[in-house]
Design an enzyme around this catalytic site. Sequence first.
Site: not given
Ligand code: NOJ
Length: 715
Positions: A270
Amino acid sequence: MPDKIKSRVDTLISNMSLRAKIGQLNQPETPTENNIEEFKEAVRRGEVGSILMSVGATAGNDAQGEINVDFYNELQKIAVEESPDGIPILFGRDVIHGHRTVFPIPLAMAASFNPELIKKCYRDTAIEATNDGVHWTFTPMLDLCRDPRWGRIIEGTGEDPYIGARIAEAVVAGLQGDDVSNKDSMLACAKHFIGYGASEGGRDYHRTEISDYSLYNYYLPAFRAAIKSGAMTVMSSFNDISGQPITSSRKYLTDILRNNLGFDGFVVSDYDAVIQLIKQGVAENSEECASMALNAGLDMDMHDGCYMDNLEKAVNSGAVSVDVIDEAVRRILTVKMKAGLFEHPYTKKIKLNRTEHLKDAREMAGESIVLLKNNDVLPINKSAKVGLIGPFSHERRSLLGSWTIDGKADETPTLAERMREVIGGNLNCISSSTLGWNSVNKNIAAADVVVLALGESWSATGESRAVSDITISSEQKELIKKAKTYGKKTVGVLFCGRPIAIEEIAEDLDAVLYAWHTGSEAAGAVSDILFGDVQPCGRLPVTLPRKATHIPLYYNVTSSGRPVNCYYGENPGNCYIDSMPTPYYPFGYGLTYTTFKYSDIKTDISKIAVSELKAGKKLRVSVNVTNKGTVSGKETVQLYIRDVCASIMRPIRELKAFKKIRIAPGKAENVTFDIGYEELGFFDDKGNYIVENGKVELYIGENCLTGKKTSIEIV
Ligand code: NOJ
């Protein structure tokens, strides 16, 4: 893996420099005006394996602007024609519940209990997003969640692993299409692996405690299903489980994900999660972060550049072996090849006709909306005078919900507009947030039926948007109270992203329609239901508690040793002495404009051996469902099991099958379910699936509280 792809990947890897290999593991976000030239140079050097097509840590909360296809094609051209190995870039974006056409938030889609339609909506989504050059989306979000305070509950499928699994299959199939290498197929990414939805207190990014037994039985089934359906990427989650950050956990990312679940695609972190290992207190510096994450099984690093900055050093110091890097590169290149990226790296935009997609969006919204209460008020007669009041009567943006990067509020009709299309001048409409109480007053006095358009803002949900109370604003509650004093039939339409504490709201309303944030066609779907053009048929995929203080409250609990099973109403006074602990509306609940009677539940056999089940034999459970009303309606027939006595405590009810069927008035349908090995067992804490001897009760009905049952004996 087909031999051709394997040998192409091997050849590529054997010619790549270490730096270019690490470049494949690197996913920066879209450059801004300030760093474009520098960014192009990095692409030219082969240091950009993938691009996150958004800017910022919480992409779903910030305006991202339209995708500039030419710009991404230009970057791709540099990668293909000028970088050392000519490997195309994989473009990824959060296309969570629709693209330009916005479908209901995923939690609402779960309420449809209609995986086929969900699949169709995700097919539409892939067609629209790939036309904008998105190869890969960070969807489906499969975090089981029992705490509606968590803002991200909107992105998931609720509290039940079985629905989670069925939806995971549908989303992956819809996104990836018949052949993932087609131009209009988009790679799915099952996220967030694992346990993020159990964040303590619903506080985003917080720690979790999940036993291996709970992990295998509650949190993993949806991921298992996504992987089985062909999801080729997985995103690791921010949280830790009992002190192990998932980002650096070999147990979760390799032993469980790869060895137990059989995942052979690649794992992306993430956003900034790798460097955050320092803050989480398990790594001292960025080199340690990079080597810990890679060695754990995390292949691609989203945004923080930690791999790019450190992995060469880590190889030199011996903290990481080139073999481990090669393995991660191999996984990523294999997915790129399977996705057809080498064959069609560029995007040629075509003009899309979205009429069909919008039609699907309206149908999906109609299937997702849940009628919770109806004291003889709905559907509203089209010749009645209707007073529409409340802050959501003219609302556009919130109807789309959170995580809507590409939808457009100004293209989204309001409830007032859609209702006016049906009843014209019979609609008197006022937004109480802009006009004083006097106008509201007049409006109610002139109406036969009052519709209150209420809810929560899209920005009260999503990432980093947890709340400590789950309710609507006090002004809206006051509006309900005041409206009640007129003695007019009053309908509450609740546009909410999460389950809210419903007791004090529902008590004062004659009818309650839980409309969620249901996307581009939310208003049309609500209007369809209010005037009876569409029959409500959504079912709750999460429990609606009476009060926020009752959280967590979920249906698939185990039985307590003392007689205090709150959910099922056993000795409620022993649960809380100051309030009724039962759900206000239980899991699976929802009304229609007719009623159904269940009768004659039976199985074709009363005993079955474990060995027979293992060999694929199934038992058939059947029930008669009769439409007792005067209009046709859709019923979601739900089958739950209870393993009465097992080697470990099993839930009081577990959903194991459902069928959504339309039944004509006065007609009966014989509904059958074939139940076998997959439905009758559970996982032990090592992840072994077992089916044990003993009695299993089979409950069939309209929600999880149904008492209608039969049973079988596993011998
Ligand atoms: C953080 C989020 O937790 C995740 O779900 C998302 O895909 C990514 N950022 C990218 O934006």
